[in-house]
Design a protein around this motif. Structure first.
Motif, short mmCIF file in Angstrom:
data_model
loop_
_atom_site.label_atom_id
_atom_site.label_comp_id
_atom_site.label_asym_id
_atom_site.label_seq_id
_atom_site.Cartn_x
_atom_site.Cartn_y
_atom_site.Cartn_z
N LYS A 178 14.76 6.16 -2.04
CA LYS A 178 14.30 7.51 -2.29
C LYS A 178 12.80 7.49 -2.49
N GLN A 179 12.10 8.41 -1.84
CA GLN A 179 10.65 8.52 -1.99
C GLN A 179 10.35 9.30 -3.26
N HIS A 230 3.81 4.62 -3.27
CA HIS A 230 3.00 4.21 -2.13
C HIS A 230 3.25 2.73 -1.89
N LYS A 231 3.39 2.37 -0.62
CA LYS A 231 3.60 0.97 -0.28
C LYS A 231 2.77 0.64 0.96
N LYS A 262 -1.45 -8.05 12.07
CA LYS A 262 -1.28 -7.41 13.37
C LYS A 262 -0.59 -6.06 13.29
N THR A 263 0.32 -5.89 12.35
CA THR A 263 1.02 -4.62 12.18
C THR A 263 1.03 -4.26 10.71
N SER A 264 1.20 -2.97 10.44
CA SER A 264 1.22 -2.50 9.06
C SER A 264 2.10 -1.27 8.96
N LEU A 265 2.81 -1.18 7.84
CA LEU A 265 3.59 0.00 7.49
C LEU A 265 3.01 0.55 6.19
N VAL A 266 2.67 1.82 6.19
CA VAL A 266 2.12 2.48 5.00
C VAL A 266 3.03 3.64 4.66
N GLN A 294 -1.98 7.31 -3.68
CA GLN A 294 -2.76 6.50 -4.60
C GLN A 294 -4.25 6.52 -4.31
N GLY A 295 -4.72 7.43 -3.47
CA GLY A 295 -6.14 7.53 -3.14
C GLY A 295 -6.37 7.35 -1.65
#
Length: 94
Positions: free
Chosen positions: A4-5, A10-11, A18-22, A42-43
């Motif tokens: 649940k969000q 924030h993650k 090479k890859t990122s999930l935000v 978070q900014g």
């Protein structure tokens, strides 16, 4: 089981630079091949690198998938006076 969000959650996950999930993304303010600027719970989050791409964007879920060569990740705190409830006079006469 689905996570649940929670407001304020924030993650940031970076895989092999090479890859990122935000998650917890409110808005994508700007992006080009060398820099991506995200507004998160978070900014402000600035991702710098080369050949950067926004592969998936879901503002409803607050998620962004990035790819490319990630060189740096930097956060900055933004507190506009209007959001904190202070005006210029109250800050001057503390």
């Amino acid at each position: 089981m689905e996570e649940k969000q929670v407001r304020g959650a924030h993650k940031l996950v970076v895989n092999n630079r090479k890859t990122s999930l935000v998650t917890g993304v409110l808005d994508v303010l700007s992006f080009d091949l060398n820099e991506i600027l995200l507004e998160t719970e978070q900014g402000m989050l600035m991702v710098k690198g080369s050949d950067l791409h926004v592969n998936r964007l879901s503002l409803e879920k607050g998620e962004v998938d990035l790819s490319g060569t990630i060189d740096s990740v930097a956060y900055s705190e933004v507190h506009p006076a209007a959001k904190t409830g202070e005006n210029i006079l109250s800050r001057l006469f503390r």
